[in-house]
Scaffold this motif. Structure first.
Motif, PDB file in Angstrom:
ATOM      1  N   ASN A  88       0.835  -1.217   0.000  1.00  0.00           N
ATOM      2  CA  ASN A  88       0.000   0.000   0.000  1.00  0.00           C
ATOM      3  C   ASN A  88       0.862   1.256   0.000  1.00  0.00           C
ATOM      4  O   ASN A  88       0.530   2.253  -0.666  1.00  0.00           O
ATOM      5  CB  ASN A  88      -0.934  -0.003   1.209  1.00  0.00           C
ATOM      6  N   ALA A  89       1.961   1.225   0.745  1.00  0.00           N
ATOM      7  CA  ALA A  89       2.860   2.393   0.801  1.00  0.00           C
ATOM      8  C   ALA A  89       3.489   2.652  -0.557  1.00  0.00           C
ATOM      9  O   ALA A  89       3.630   3.817  -0.985  1.00  0.00           O
ATOM     10  CB  ALA A  89       3.939   2.153   1.858  1.00  0.00           C
ATOM     11  N   ILE A  90       3.865   1.596  -1.259  1.00  0.00           N
ATOM     12  CA  ILE A  90       4.465   1.756  -2.590  1.00  0.00           C
ATOM     13  C   ILE A  90       3.409   2.199  -3.602  1.00  0.00           C
ATOM     14  O   ILE A  90       3.688   3.033  -4.473  1.00  0.00           O
ATOM     15  CB  ILE A  90       5.156   0.444  -3.029  1.00  0.00           C
ATOM     16  N   ARG A  91       2.208   1.672  -3.472  1.00  0.00           N
ATOM     17  CA  ARG A  91       1.107   2.116  -4.353  1.00  0.00           C
ATOM     18  C   ARG A  91       0.894   3.624  -4.217  1.00  0.00           C
ATOM     19  O   ARG A  91       0.770   4.345  -5.215  1.00  0.00           O
ATOM     20  CB  ARG A  91      -0.166   1.359  -3.977  1.00  0.00           C
ATOM     21  N   ASP A  92       0.854   4.093  -2.962  1.00  0.00           N
ATOM     22  CA  ASP A  92       0.658   5.533  -2.737  1.00  0.00           C
ATOM     23  C   ASP A  92       1.849   6.334  -3.258  1.00  0.00           C
ATOM     24  O   ASP A  92       1.676   7.428  -3.820  1.00  0.00           O
ATOM     25  CB  ASP A  92       0.455   5.805  -1.249  1.00  0.00           C
ATOM     26  N   LEU A  93       3.063   5.820  -3.091  1.00  0.00           N
ATOM     27  CA  LEU A  93       4.257   6.491  -3.607  1.00  0.00           C
ATOM     28  C   LEU A  93       4.159   6.664  -5.121  1.00  0.00           C
ATOM     29  O   LEU A  93       4.498   7.720  -5.652  1.00  0.00           O
ATOM     30  CB  LEU A  93       5.503   5.689  -3.230  1.00  0.00           C
ATOM     31  N   MET A  94       3.699   5.631  -5.818  1.00  0.00           N
ATOM     32  CA  MET A  94       3.605   5.707  -7.281  1.00  0.00           C
ATOM     33  C   MET A  94       2.577   6.733  -7.738  1.00  0.00           C
ATOM     34  O   MET A  94       2.681   7.268  -8.838  1.00  0.00           O
ATOM     35  CB  MET A  94       3.299   4.327  -7.858  1.00  0.00           C
ATOM     36  N   ARG A 116       9.430  -0.596  -9.359  1.00  0.00           N
ATOM     37  CA  ARG A 116       9.783   0.081 -10.610  1.00  0.00           C
ATOM     38  C   ARG A 116       8.641   0.987 -11.020  1.00  0.00           C
ATOM     39  O   ARG A 116       7.472   0.615 -10.885  1.00  0.00           O
ATOM     40  CB  ARG A 116      10.025  -0.992 -11.674  1.00  0.00           C
ATOM     41  N   ASP A 117       8.965   2.171 -11.542  1.00  0.00           N
ATOM     42  CA  ASP A 117       7.913   3.130 -11.875  1.00  0.00           C
ATOM     43  C   ASP A 117       6.946   2.546 -12.919  1.00  0.00           C
ATOM     44  O   ASP A 117       7.293   1.617 -13.651  1.00  0.00           O
ATOM     45  CB  ASP A 117       8.522   4.447 -12.374  1.00  0.00           C
ATOM     46  N   PRO A 118       5.724   3.065 -12.979  1.00  0.00           N
ATOM     47  CA  PRO A 118       4.695   2.473 -13.854  1.00  0.00           C
ATOM     48  C   PRO A 118       5.053   2.435 -15.336  1.00  0.00           C
ATOM     49  O   PRO A 118       4.476   1.643 -16.088  1.00  0.00           O
ATOM     50  CB  PRO A 118       3.475   3.372 -13.604  1.00  0.00           C
ATOM     51  N   HIS A 119       5.978   3.298 -15.786  1.00  0.00           N
ATOM     52  CA  HIS A 119       6.418   3.247 -17.182  1.00  0.00           C
ATOM     53  C   HIS A 119       7.599   2.286 -17.382  1.00  0.00           C
ATOM     54  O   HIS A 119       7.951   1.988 -18.524  1.00  0.00           O
ATOM     55  CB  HIS A 119       6.831   4.643 -17.661  1.00  0.00           C
ATOM     56  N   GLY A 120       8.231   1.854 -16.308  1.00  0.00           N
ATOM     57  CA  GLY A 120       9.377   0.950 -16.423  1.00  0.00           C
ATOM     58  C   GLY A 120      10.552   1.565 -17.159  1.00  0.00           C
ATOM     59  O   GLY A 120      11.242   0.892 -17.923  1.00  0.00           O
ATOM     60  N   ILE A 121      10.795   2.860 -16.943  1.00  0.00           N
ATOM     61  CA  ILE A 121      11.810   3.579 -17.722  1.00  0.00           C
ATOM     62  C   ILE A 121      13.208   3.051 -17.436  1.00  0.00           C
ATOM     63  O   ILE A 121      14.004   2.819 -18.341  1.00  0.00           O
ATOM     64  CB  ILE A 121      11.710   5.097 -17.448  1.00  0.00           C
ATOM     65  N   GLU A 163       5.365  -2.697 -10.678  1.00  0.00           N
ATOM     66  CA  GLU A 163       5.336  -3.866  -9.798  1.00  0.00           C
ATOM     67  C   GLU A 163       6.220  -3.630  -8.573  1.00  0.00           C
ATOM     68  O   GLU A 163       7.239  -2.948  -8.644  1.00  0.00           O
ATOM     69  CB  GLU A 163       5.831  -5.109 -10.546  1.00  0.00           C
ATOM     70  N   ALA A 164       5.799  -4.217  -7.450  1.00  0.00           N
ATOM     71  CA  ALA A 164       6.609  -4.234  -6.232  1.00  0.00           C
ATOM     72  C   ALA A 164       6.866  -5.690  -5.841  1.00  0.00           C
ATOM     73  O   ALA A 164       5.991  -6.549  -5.990  1.00  0.00           O
ATOM     74  CB  ALA A 164       5.899  -3.502  -5.107  1.00  0.00           C
ATOM     75  N   VAL A 165       8.073  -5.957  -5.369  1.00  0.00           N
ATOM     76  CA  VAL A 165       8.466  -7.308  -4.949  1.00  0.00           C
ATOM     77  C   VAL A 165       9.009  -7.226  -3.531  1.00  0.00           C
ATOM     78  O   VAL A 165       9.870  -6.378  -3.232  1.00  0.00           O
ATOM     79  CB  VAL A 165       9.545  -7.904  -5.883  1.00  0.00           C
ATOM     80  N   ILE A 166       8.512  -8.080  -2.648  1.00  0.00           N
ATOM     81  CA  ILE A 166       8.976  -8.141  -1.258  1.00  0.00           C
ATOM     82  C   ILE A 166       9.524  -9.536  -0.985  1.00  0.00           C
ATOM     83  O   ILE A 166       8.828 -10.529  -1.217  1.00  0.00           O
ATOM     84  CB  ILE A 166       7.836  -7.837  -0.265  1.00  0.00           C
ATOM     85  N   SER A 173       6.888 -12.201  -2.450  1.00  0.00           N
ATOM     86  CA  SER A 173       5.557 -11.700  -2.807  1.00  0.00           C
ATOM     87  C   SER A 173       5.698 -10.638  -3.881  1.00  0.00           C
ATOM     88  O   SER A 173       6.542  -9.748  -3.776  1.00  0.00           O
ATOM     89  CB  SER A 173       4.859 -11.087  -1.577  1.00  0.00           C
ATOM     90  N   ARG A 174       4.857 -10.732  -4.906  1.00  0.00           N
ATOM     91  CA  ARG A 174       4.896  -9.769  -6.011  1.00  0.00           C
ATOM     92  C   ARG A 174       3.490  -9.242  -6.247  1.00  0.00           C
ATOM     93  O   ARG A 174       2.514  -9.984  -6.202  1.00  0.00           O
ATOM     94  CB  ARG A 174       5.433 -10.433  -7.288  1.00  0.00           C
ATOM     95  N   ARG A 175       3.408  -7.924  -6.523  1.00  0.00           N
ATOM     96  CA  ARG A 175       2.090  -7.350  -6.769  1.00  0.00           C
ATOM     97  C   ARG A 175       2.214  -6.143  -7.696  1.00  0.00           C
ATOM     98  O   ARG A 175       3.132  -5.341  -7.571  1.00  0.00           O
ATOM     99  CB  ARG A 175       1.430  -6.924  -5.462  1.00  0.00           C
ATOM    100  N   GLN A 176       1.241  -6.036  -8.604  1.00  0.00           N
ATOM    101  CA  GLN A 176       1.142  -4.864  -9.464  1.00  0.00           C
ATOM    102  C   GLN A 176       0.445  -3.767  -8.672  1.00  0.00           C
ATOM    103  O   GLN A 176      -0.729  -3.889  -8.316  1.00  0.00           O
ATOM    104  CB  GLN A 176       0.336  -5.221 -10.719  1.00  0.00           C
ATOM    105  N   VAL A 177       1.166  -2.678  -8.359  1.00  0.00           N
ATOM    106  CA  VAL A 177       0.574  -1.611  -7.539  1.00  0.00           C
ATOM    107  C   VAL A 177       0.422  -0.297  -8.305  1.00  0.00           C
ATOM    108  O   VAL A 177      -0.281   0.605  -7.874  1.00  0.00           O
ATOM    109  CB  VAL A 177       1.388  -1.377  -6.247  1.00  0.00           C
ATOM    110  N   GLY A 178       1.124  -0.171  -9.440  1.00  0.00           N
ATOM    111  CA  GLY A 178       0.988   1.012 -10.288  1.00  0.00           C
ATOM    112  C   GLY A 178       0.289   0.638 -11.579  1.00  0.00           C
ATOM    113  O   GLY A 178       0.635  -0.364 -12.213  1.00  0.00           O
ATOM    114  N   HIS A 179      -0.702   1.410 -11.982  1.00  0.00           N
ATOM    115  CA  HIS A 179      -1.533   1.031 -13.129  1.00  0.00           C
ATOM    116  C   HIS A 179      -1.690   2.185 -14.111  1.00  0.00           C
ATOM    117  O   HIS A 179      -1.443   3.346 -13.788  1.00  0.00           O
ATOM    118  CB  HIS A 179      -2.922   0.595 -12.647  1.00  0.00           C
ATOM    119  N   GLY A 180      -2.123   1.816 -15.316  1.00  0.00           N
ATOM    120  CA  GLY A 180      -2.593   2.810 -16.270  1.00  0.00           C
ATOM    121  C   GLY A 180      -1.530   3.549 -17.050  1.00  0.00           C
ATOM    122  O   GLY A 180      -1.836   4.534 -17.711  1.00  0.00           O
ATOM    123  N   ALA A 181      -0.270   3.099 -17.008  1.00  0.00           N
ATOM    124  CA  ALA A 181       0.792   3.787 -17.749  1.00  0.00           C
ATOM    125  C   ALA A 181       1.345   2.867 -18.834  1.00  0.00           C
ATOM    126  O   ALA A 181       1.418   1.653 -18.653  1.00  0.00           O
ATOM    127  CB  ALA A 181       1.916   4.207 -16.808  1.00  0.00           C
TER     128      ALA A 181
END
Length: 479
Positions: A88-94, A116-121, A163-166, A173-181
């Motif tokens: 959740n913290a990383i989702r909010d950061l993005m 990694r940022d939502p564009h994966g630059i 995506e964030a990986v812990i 654990s892996r989760r997609q937290v940034g969307h729409g880019a």
């Protein structure tokens, strides 16, 4: 557990205080390292001061990113957090941070984290190996897959955009937290930055550079025919352009020769601070062998032409040892715009191709002819190895920035911060438009003058008076 960072300043100070990783002890103890660059640092600094009440010690946007992450974790108010809180913290950061960022973090007593940022630059991936004694696995995050190869790790996977990986002692654990880019990795990683034996986002850097050489050969053949010229030898500028130059020479059926011998103890010149230092170090770095140049029409292949400093010195070296004509072929199109995502391509005025035609560029660097790869050919050379990537960040060639939010005012402010004279003075402090990796945050004066307006040093503090919206107590240095 541990984190390391191989850093160069994309702008401003090379101050030891800005060496990564950064650390905050509250909350929970976090160590943090970052590759990339944020483009909304000014508003984030305002938020840090007015709302989060966190003090930023340096002009690095990496420290800023860490404190955004830490603030989001602190909002939980928990004695001990869990993986859900971190995601959740990383989702909010993005949602808060705009720009390019590939990040790794270590949470004391908990585990390691990457996102990694939502564009994966900028690139980052993970790999694993059997732990010593056969008990469980070791895990590694790195910018390039070659790090895993060299350390005995296998099963490399790229962290996906957004995506964030812990990784904890017990799980991954892996989760997609940034969307729409739109996924848009920086194409310059393949042109220059990455090692050829790396694989980034499913694309072999080596194969992409071979393809660049093949495509460039077609363009070179077309231009030489049009100009009624021929070349006797193809010579690469070591090391990055070797792969492309060899394929180009084979396709043109022209001899390939190693005409420049490299001093391996001199670093990359285009990121060195100061034009004079860059020019001096080109001669230290490369030596031209006369027997490969004398009385020949030489085609020099380079990965790209940035400031033109290196190219100009190399061309002059070739002519000094007897080359009749020097033709330069670039694996990349003309670089006409600043990079705002973490690569040191500073003021547009410093870029030799900015507002110049191909003929004017050739004149500026002393070449008889310059031939550039076309942008469609460059994109095709990379994309053919992973057609799932529909677009790349090509902003240094086009001036179109995938994140948006980069306008003329932003670029003008960035160029003031990145100018060589500011870089040499290493101005730090103030809450003007900070630029990452040692950007030297120059305080904006009420009359619009920058902090470098005079030679005296002045330390001031600003307070909120009569409800004016000024940022709390902070140092602003005027040099």
């Amino acid at each position: 557990m541990g984190i390391g960072h191989v850093r160069y300043p994309t702008a401003g100070s090379s101050n030891h205080a800005e060496a990564q990783p950064f650390y905050v002890n509250s909350p929970y103890g976090i160590v943090f390292a970052h590759n990339g660059n944020l483009i909304n640092t000014a508003e984030l600094l305002q938020f840090m001061d007015q709302t989060a009440h966190r003090h930023i010690n340096t002009s690095s946007d990496s420290e800023l990113l860490l404190n955004i992450f830490a603030d989001n974790l602190q909002k939980t108010g928990k004695f001990r957090i869990n993986e859900e809180d971190i995601f959740n913290a990383i989702r909010d950061l993005m949602q808060q941070c705009k720009g390019a960022y590939a990040c790794v973090a270590m949470l004391a007593g908990f585990g390691i984290i990457a996102f990694r940022d939502p564009h994966g630059i900028r690139p980052v991936g993970l790999a694993s190996r059997a732990a010593a004694g056969g008990q469980g696995k070791d895990y590694l995050f790195a910018s390039e897959s070659v790090v895993a190869d060299a350390s005995g790790f296998t099963d490399w996977e790229d962290v996906k955009p957004g995506e964030a990986v812990i990784i904890t002692r017990s799980s991954v654990s892996r989760r997609q937290v940034g969307h729409g880019a739109a996924f848009a990795p920086d194409i310059f990683e393949y042109v220059y930055f990455a090692r050829p034996d790396s694989v980034l986002d499913g694309i072999s850097v080596y194969r992409s550079r071979m393809a660049m050489g093949d495509a460039l050969a077609d363009e070179v053949e077309r231009v030489l025919r049009e100009k009624q010229l021929s070349v006797d030898v193809v010579i690469p500028v070591p090391d990055t352009s070797r792969v492309a130059a060899l394929n180009l020479a084979q396709k043109l059926n022209v001899p390939y020769r190693e005409g420049f011998i490299k001093n391996r103890y001199v670093g990359r010149t285009f990121i060195m601070p100061g034009q004079q230092m860059r020019r001096k170090n080109v001669r230290r770095k490369l030596n031209a062998m006369a027997l490969e140049f004398a009385n020949k029409n030489v085609l020099i292949v380079d990965d790209s032409i940035v400031r033109g400093t290196t190219s100009k010195e190399i061309i002059q070296m070739a002519k000094d040892v007897g080359a009749k004509k020097v033709i330069v072929a670039s694996c990349a199109p003309p670089i006409r715009y600043s990079n705002v995502y973490g690569i040191d391509m500073p003021s547009r005025m410093e870029l030799v191709a900015h507002n110049k035609s191909t003929e004017e560029i050739a004149e500026a660097i002393g070449a008889d002819l310059v031939i550039f790869q076309t942008l469609p050919d460059l994109i095709s050379s990379v994309r053919q190895f992973n057609t799932d990537i529909s677009t790349f960040d090509c902003s240094v060639f086009t001036g179109e920035y995938v994140t948006g939010g980069v306008d003329e005012d932003y670029l003008a402010g960035l160029e003031r911060l990145r100018a060589d004279n500011v870089k040499a003075k290493a101005i730090v402090g103030g809450l003007g438009p900070l630029e990452g990796k040692g950007g030297g945050g120059v305080a904006e004066r009420p009359n619009g003058a920058s902090g470098a307006a005079s030679d005296d040093i002045e330390v001031t503090s600003s307070e909120s008076k009569n409800g004016a919206d000024t940022v709390g107590l902070h140092n602003s240095w005027k040099l």
